[in-house]
Design an enzyme around this catalytic site. Structure first.
Site, PDB file in Angstrom:
ATOM      1  N   GLN A  37      27.172 -38.120  50.810  1.00 27.38           N
ATOM      2  CA  GLN A  37      28.462 -38.736  50.492  1.00 27.38           C
ATOM      3  C   GLN A  37      28.298 -40.105  49.823  1.00 27.38           C
ATOM      4  OE1 GLN A  37      31.129 -37.028  50.672  1.00 27.38           O
ATOM      5  NE2 GLN A  37      30.585 -35.386  52.078  1.00 27.38           N
TER       6      GLN A  37
ATOM      7  N   CYS B 245      32.335 -30.784  60.479  1.00 24.35           N
ATOM      8  CA  CYS B 245      30.907 -30.688  60.871  1.00 24.35           C
ATOM      9  C   CYS B 245      30.423 -31.986  61.497  1.00 24.35           C
ATOM     10  CB  CYS B 245      30.025 -30.314  59.683  1.00 24.35           C
ATOM     11  SG  CYS B 245      30.365 -28.704  59.026  1.00 24.35           S
TER      12      CYS B 245
ATOM     13  N   LYS C 151      28.221 -31.557  45.413  1.00 18.75           N
ATOM     14  CA  LYS C 151      29.114 -32.668  45.769  1.00 18.75           C
ATOM     15  C   LYS C 151      29.139 -33.730  44.670  1.00 18.75           C
ATOM     16  CE  LYS C 151      28.427 -32.200  50.774  1.00 18.75           C
ATOM     17  NZ  LYS C 151      29.643 -31.597  51.290  1.00 18.75           N
TER      18      LYS C 151
ATOM     19  N   HIS D 123      26.762 -35.955  60.235  1.00 20.02           N
ATOM     20  CA  HIS D 123      27.092 -34.554  59.976  1.00 20.02           C
ATOM     21  C   HIS D 123      26.131 -33.708  60.822  1.00 20.02           C
ATOM     22  CE1 HIS D 123      27.196 -30.808  57.559  1.00 20.02           C
ATOM     23  NE2 HIS D 123      28.328 -31.256  57.044  1.00 20.02           N
TER      24      HIS D 123
HETATM   25  N1  PLP Z   1      25.655 -34.648  55.208  1.00 23.25           N
HETATM   26  C1  PLP Z   1      26.893 -35.066  54.951  1.00 23.25           C
HETATM   27  C2  PLP Z   1      27.252 -36.492  55.232  1.00 23.25           C
HETATM   28  C3  PLP Z   1      27.835 -34.188  54.416  1.00 23.25           C
HETATM   29  O1  PLP Z   1      29.065 -34.609  54.162  1.00 23.25           O
HETATM   30  C4  PLP Z   1      27.449 -32.838  54.163  1.00 23.25           C
HETATM   31  C5  PLP Z   1      28.434 -31.862  53.668  1.00 23.25           C
HETATM   32  O2  PLP Z   1      29.610 -31.981  53.871  1.00 23.25           O
HETATM   33  C6  PLP Z   1      26.139 -32.460  54.433  1.00 23.25           C
HETATM   34  C7  PLP Z   1      25.263 -33.381  54.955  1.00 23.25           C
HETATM   35  C8  PLP Z   1      25.658 -31.065  54.156  1.00 23.25           C
HETATM   36  O3  PLP Z   1      25.683 -30.814  52.788  1.00 23.25           O
HETATM   37  P1  PLP Z   1      25.399 -29.358  52.230  1.00 23.25           P
HETATM   38  O4  PLP Z   1      26.337 -28.434  52.951  1.00 23.25           O
HETATM   39  O5  PLP Z   1      25.682 -29.462  50.775  1.00 23.25           O
HETATM   40  O6  PLP Z   1      23.975 -29.044  52.508  1.00 23.25           O
END
Ligand code: PLP
Length: 405
Positions: free
Chosen positions: A201, A362, A224, A121
């Site tokens: 995740q 992302c 999440k 991400h």
């Molecule tokens: N890392 C992963 C694998 C994600 O799926 C996400 C969000 O979709 C994030 C990081 C970032 O999470 P957050 O937006 O809750 O900080």
């Protein structure tokens, strides 16, 4: 086995109508819905336990402090950390990753290397890029193959005397790959290198035990895992957190302040400047208690059944291309159908009440690897059913017809 009717009854939002259809919510990787105990915890927190934590001698402040610190213990138990001092409350995975990148980054020198995988991400790429730029260090990419898997052999080849840290997703938010993080950690540790795990995740979908993994850092987001938005966790081994400089400065994180010198508070407060989101922390604990009551093994089994069913049904659709075919997968499916643009597919599905995510999720480098702009992603949670997957499959068929594909 989970009691799906009982669980669904805890989520009033699942009865919402969207364009005259019952909502089918398949966007759980982006954020999850909230069960009644979590919403009640937020309401009760503000109605009955609202006072600033840690600093008050008065009764209400002590009640709020106790609830906040009890939440830290709930988090500790949930991921089986050794000590509550290793649990830092943050705004979410992104902030947790930024804290480690910024503070660990201070220890970097020119020519040092940080390894991240190609399926990350953006929040596990860009913070490292920024810090590498600042320090003259190098961000090294661990590549993926067509199935969306990393190679441990390649990792071994990439690690050298300049490598300072490996940061990797436990489970991919686009390809569903569950990475062999225990093996990654073991390889890194053989070389004296710490590992940061992005658990955004994984923690919501199966049991994650930081001691069993021997993870040095782990990040996850409350929203999440059926908890509130704006609260998350950074786990860090005490030996590392002690070595790192503070992130933000202000109240709570200090021991003694004079104009000559400031000394810092003990862990975890050294990394928690300012008033923490104590309503968020206690309501995250309510979410974790909710998950514990269901049982993470049951959650994993339920979502595995859903993803296997969805993969089988989706593969029966002509023109279906599923991205991510790892041996070990989590509860989501990313796909494209014929040459239908993901936004068009998402829009048609939306009109049928089906919430999926479309785009690059992302993870633009992952999309670039597959030579695509984006995918449609259906991601499952504890309240989803096979009937909802049938509705998704029928919706895709409707979209295909509409586009004459
Ligand atoms: N890392 C992963 C694998 C994600 O799926 C996400 C969000 O979709 C994030 C990081 C970032 O999470 P957050 O937006 O809750 O900080």
């Amino acid at each position: 086995m989970i009691n799906i009717e009982k669980i669904r009854a805890d989520f009033p939002i699942l009865n919402e109508q969207v364009y005259g259809h019952k909502l089918v919510y398949l966007d759980n990787a982006a954020t999850t819905q909230k069960p009644k105990p979590v919403v009640e915890s937020i309401v009760n927190g503000y109605y009955h336990k609202n006072a600033n934590v840690h600093r008050g001698v008065h009764w209400l402040s002590q009640e709020a402090t106790e609830a906040h610190e009890a939440a830290r213990e709930t988090v500790r138990k949930f991921i089986n950390a050794e000590k509550t001092s290793e649990i830092i409350f943050t705004r979410g995975t992104t902030e947790s990753l930024n804290i480690v990148a910024a503070t660990f980054g201070e220890l970097l020198s020119e020519g040092d290397e940080i390894i991240v995988s190609q399926m990350e991400h953006h929040s596990n790429i860009v913070p490292w890029q920024l810090v590498c730029e600042k320090k003259g260090a190098r961000l090294v990419m661990l590549p993926i193959d067509n199935n969306g898997e990393i190679s441990l052999e390649t990792l071994k080849e990439l690690i050298n005397e300049k490598t300072r840290l490996v940061s990797i997703a436990h489970a991919s938010n686009t390809l569903a790959t569950v990475n062999p993080v225990k093996e990654v950690i073991s390889i890194a540790h053989e070389n004296g290198i710490p590992v940061m795990i992005d658990g955004a995740q994984s923690v919501p979908h199966f049991k994650v035990d930081v001691q069993e993994l021997d993870a040095d850092f782990l990040a996850f987001s409350g929203h999440k895992i059926y908890g509130p938005t704006g609260i998350g966790v950074l786990y860090g081994k005490e030996k590392w957190l002690d070595k790192l400089p503070p992130y933000q400065a202000g109240g709570e994180m200090i021991d003694k302040v004079t104009f000559e010198k400031t000394t810092f508070n003990v862990l975890p407060y050294k990394f928690e400047a300012g008033t923490p989101d104590f309503i968020g922390s206690t309501s995250l604990a309510a979410a974790l208690d909710y998950m514990t009551a269901i049982g993470m093994d049951n959650v994993e089994e339920h979502e595995r059944e859903l993803v296997e069913y969805a993969t089988k049904k989706l593969n029966e659709i002509e023109g279906m291309r599923i991205y991510g075919n790892a041996k070990k997968r989590s509860g989501l499916v990313s796909f494209l159908v014929s040459d239908i643009h993901p936004y068009d597919m998402g829009t048609i599905l939306d009109k049928l009440g089906i919430a999926v995510r479309t785009g690059h999720h992302c993870a633009q480098p992952t999309m670039d690897f597959f030579g695509i702009e984006g995918t449609v992603r259906a991601s499952f949670g504890i309240y989803n059913t096979k009937e909802e997957i049938d509705i998704l499959v029928n919706g895709i068929a409707r979209a295909k017809k509409l586009f004459h594909k």
